[in-house]
Design a protein around this motif. Sequence first.
Motif, PDB file in Angstrom:
ATOM      1  N   ASP A   1       0.824  -1.317   0.077  1.00  0.00           N
ATOM      2  CA  ASP A   1       0.069  -0.114   0.076  1.00  0.00           C
ATOM      3  C   ASP A   1       0.927   1.345   0.064  1.00  0.00           C
ATOM      4  O   ASP A   1       1.966   1.068  -0.085  1.00  0.00           O
ATOM      5  N   GLY A   2       0.320   2.530   0.122  1.00  0.00           N
ATOM      6  CA  GLY A   2       1.088   3.650   0.058  1.00  0.00           C
ATOM      7  C   GLY A   2       2.043   3.711   1.157  1.00  0.00           C
ATOM      8  O   GLY A   2       3.201   4.207   0.803  1.00  0.00           O
ATOM      9  N   GLN A   3       1.357   3.475   2.219  1.00  0.00           N
ATOM     10  CA  GLN A   3       2.490   3.496   3.329  1.00  0.00           C
ATOM     11  C   GLN A   3       3.824   2.749   3.128  1.00  0.00           C
ATOM     12  O   GLN A   3       4.919   3.035   3.541  1.00  0.00           O
ATOM     13  N   GLY A   4       3.504   1.539   2.648  1.00  0.00           N
ATOM     14  CA  GLY A   4       4.476   0.479   2.599  1.00  0.00           C
ATOM     15  C   GLY A   4       5.589   0.947   1.715  1.00  0.00           C
ATOM     16  O   GLY A   4       6.621   0.826   1.918  1.00  0.00           O
ATOM     17  N   VAL A   5       5.244   1.729   0.549  1.00  0.00           N
ATOM     18  CA  VAL A   5       5.899   2.111  -0.439  1.00  0.00           C
ATOM     19  C   VAL A   5       7.124   3.096   0.176  1.00  0.00           C
ATOM     20  O   VAL A   5       8.172   3.218   0.177  1.00  0.00           O
ATOM     21  N   CYS A   6       6.238   4.072   0.751  1.00  0.00           N
ATOM     22  CA  CYS A   6       7.084   5.292   1.221  1.00  0.00           C
ATOM     23  C   CYS A   6       8.024   4.798   2.107  1.00  0.00           C
ATOM     24  O   CYS A   6       9.038   5.371   2.602  1.00  0.00           O
ATOM     25  N   ASP A   7       7.454   3.552   3.304  1.00  0.00           N
ATOM     26  CA  ASP A   7       8.318   3.401   4.243  1.00  0.00           C
ATOM     27  C   ASP A   7       9.808   2.553   3.681  1.00  0.00           C
ATOM     28  O   ASP A   7      10.725   2.998   3.984  1.00  0.00           O
ATOM     29  N   VAL A   8       9.653   2.087   2.448  1.00  0.00           N
ATOM     30  CA  VAL A   8      10.685   1.400   1.878  1.00  0.00           C
ATOM     31  C   VAL A   8      11.653   2.448   1.376  1.00  0.00           C
ATOM     32  O   VAL A   8      12.850   2.430   1.544  1.00  0.00           O
ATOM     33  N   ILE A   9      11.194   3.542   0.799  1.00  0.00           N
ATOM     34  CA  ILE A   9      12.017   4.611   0.188  1.00  0.00           C
ATOM     35  C   ILE A   9      12.272   5.131   1.455  1.00  0.00           C
ATOM     36  O   ILE A   9      13.759   5.606   1.431  1.00  0.00           O
ATOM     37  N   SER A  10      11.907   5.409   2.465  1.00  0.00           N
ATOM     38  CA  SER A  10      12.597   6.056   3.651  1.00  0.00           C
ATOM     39  C   SER A  10      13.646   5.394   4.229  1.00  0.00           C
ATOM     40  O   SER A  10      14.810   5.828   4.398  1.00  0.00           O
ATOM     41  N   GLN A  11      13.394   3.903   4.396  1.00  0.00           N
ATOM     42  CA  GLN A  11      14.443   3.200   4.923  1.00  0.00           C
ATOM     43  C   GLN A  11      15.618   2.822   3.848  1.00  0.00           C
ATOM     44  O   GLN A  11      16.779   2.814   4.340  1.00  0.00           O
ATOM     45  N   SER A  12      15.611   3.155   2.587  1.00  0.00           N
ATOM     46  CA  SER A  12      16.738   3.096   1.701  1.00  0.00           C
ATOM     47  C   SER A  12      17.633   4.449   2.008  1.00  0.00           C
ATOM     48  O   SER A  12      18.573   4.264   1.480  1.00  0.00           O
ATOM     49  N   GLY A  13      16.987   5.386   2.562  1.00  0.00           N
ATOM     50  CA  GLY A  13      17.758   6.524   2.673  1.00  0.00           C
ATOM     51  C   GLY A  13      18.205   7.415   1.434  1.00  0.00           C
ATOM     52  O   GLY A  13      19.018   8.345   0.996  1.00  0.00           O
ATOM     53  N   LEU A  14      17.285   7.079   0.392  1.00  0.00           N
ATOM     54  CA  LEU A  14      17.360   7.758  -0.882  1.00  0.00           C
ATOM     55  C   LEU A  14      17.276   9.223  -0.687  1.00  0.00           C
ATOM     56  O   LEU A  14      16.365   9.732  -0.076  1.00  0.00           O
ATOM     57  N   ARG A  15      18.282  10.092  -1.328  1.00  0.00           N
ATOM     58  CA  ARG A  15      18.045  11.364  -1.261  1.00  0.00           C
ATOM     59  C   ARG A  15      17.933  12.032  -2.685  1.00  0.00           C
ATOM     60  O   ARG A  15      18.596  11.415  -3.504  1.00  0.00           O
ATOM     61  N   GLY A  16      17.011  13.094  -3.143  1.00  0.00           N
ATOM     62  CA  GLY A  16      17.094  13.730  -4.197  1.00  0.00           C
ATOM     63  C   GLY A  16      18.172  14.145  -4.974  1.00  0.00           C
ATOM     64  O   GLY A  16      19.115  14.596  -4.420  1.00  0.00           O
ATOM     65  N   ARG A  17      18.326  13.627  -6.267  1.00  0.00           N
ATOM     66  CA  ARG A  17      19.364  13.688  -7.133  1.00  0.00           C
ATOM     67  C   ARG A  17      19.534  15.165  -7.688  1.00  0.00           C
ATOM     68  O   ARG A  17      20.237  15.448  -8.553  1.00  0.00           O
TER      69      ARG A  17
END
Length: 630
Positions: free
Chosen positions: A178-194
């Motif tokens: 779901d949406g929260q699951g997607v956002c959680d994975v992206i947050s956990q990855s530590g991805l920062r805007g390029r």
Amino acid sequence: MEGPILETQTAGVPATAASGGRRVIVCAGTGCVANGSKKVLAALEVQMAAAGLDVVLEFRPEGHGDGVRVSHSGCQGFCQMGPLVTILPENILYTKVTADDVPDIVEKTLVQGQPVERLLYIEPRTREKCLGPDQIPFYQRQTRSVLKECGFIDPDDIREYVAHGGYAAAGKAFSEMDGQGVCDVISQSGLRGRGGGGFPTGRKWEAARVQTSPKKYVICNGDEGDPGAFMDRSLMEGNPHCVIEGMMIAARGIGADEGYIYVRAEYPLAVKRMRKAVADAEAAGYLGDNLFGSGQSFRLEVMEGAGAFVCGEETALIASIEGLRGMPAPKPPFPAQQGLWRKPTIINNVETLAQIPRIISEGAASYRSLGTETSPGTKTFALTGHVSNTGLIEVPFGATLREVVLNIGGGVTDDRGFIDEKGFKAVQIGGPSGGCLTPDLLDLPLDFDSLRSVGAMVGSGGLVVMNQKTCMVSVARFFMEFTQRESCGKCVLCREGTKQLLALLDDVIEGRGTAETLSLLETLGHAVQVGSLCGLGKTAPNPVLSTLKHFRKDYEEHVFDKRCSAGRCKALAMPTINAARCKGCRLCVKACPAGAISGEKKQPHVIDEAVCIKCGACATACKFGAVEGI
């Protein structure tokens, strides 16, 4: 939904098998196309057919049997050596190929199985010939993740992207998360805007996700405006479906049903390929209604921007999409709260979105295995300037400037293009809003926080290498002229401050500068940083302040000695004696009040630049017009 049909056609086909066998890939990035790669591709088709080879021109999920597949790709990165032709499975890379070279390639390589030696890359330091990317340091020392498929798959064929695992991450996001699951994975990855700021992507998405609006948007920022930067353009040209898939996952994360891909009109090939990719994705059922049976819809539109630098700023970009003049707006509210048409909107740049499918497919932990603790993953850089190997590169965050410039880039070159082991003077990183890195920072890890600690920034990823014959005052003026011209004019400090900074720099390079000029440059630069409305204005003085900090000697030489040791500033150029005209009459020696001229009678004389005061007495005394540059 037609998506599963396409997946069924390619399901179970390993990527290597789907594209295996003999294959010829011609780079069709903008640089190679400009140098004639389309003619090379056309000649290959004709010559191969004439040689009796079975030419396969389109992707076949089941492979192409005994035939030889000929296709084009996006940018393969080694732009300086283009047009590039890759032969698989031998993984031979031919450089600077022309249509006249094609008969040799067909006869020797495709028929006889032998490489064409004269088309192989020659390593400039060792003078050894390299058969392919496995032997070329430019490729060997990179970690190509986002760019992995760019120089391989056909960007115009969605079937090949799907065969290589494309849209599987989107399928996972829509059918298993779901949406929260997607956002959680992206947050956990530590991805920062390029795109420049390095803001945490997961936090931005979460801010939009929690908004209760029934209408939300996703925008891809393809308005790459930095001089010398072409990372986003190459990704859109080389792997457009990866960008679309990243946007789909973003839409799943925040609950958006509509998106825009904003591309500057100066990128016609990127616009063309993105539009075709969107149309193909819609036809295949990857875009539209009820994606992967989730009940969620998502549609995309490609929009061309007029090429204003300020539209790289997210609120200005939103204004441009709405049909307004592209000008920044004060924040808050942030776009995640009130963006396009006052609805929650997230804006990510092309490279950021292209990272997303891998994160969803492989997980946050895998993504964090590369890069540094605070800057995970990889970063693409456009490497240009006085360096042996220019082009598009990708390295993990934390790689050093030494690795990028001296190893991947092959070393600094002089003005003739030869490697100069002691020639490194500086690197401008982060485009016109970035800063300069000096030789003592060669071992600095390239990541968001390390660069910020020395007054520089990752920015969009432009890296301009400069040798000892570079005038840093002129470099600062070049970038200041760019940012002044591109200022939208909304706030006074940016509009008028950059204009005055440019005028002060003109004073310096034209010999009118004083000690007060240097003081004013610093004071005004800091004022523009503090008082400008948007990030572009706040960073506009960076090149001036950075060069003043690291190359103050260059400024002081211009101001106090009225000299430009690099010889770039015409107004400060030192006089020279044309040896062909000089008769050795010694009239100039007698006229020079500083004793700067020497030479034997009836032999060409020379001027000692360190002693010359540029009074012009020598030029007045000379009867043969031998004194030049004054």
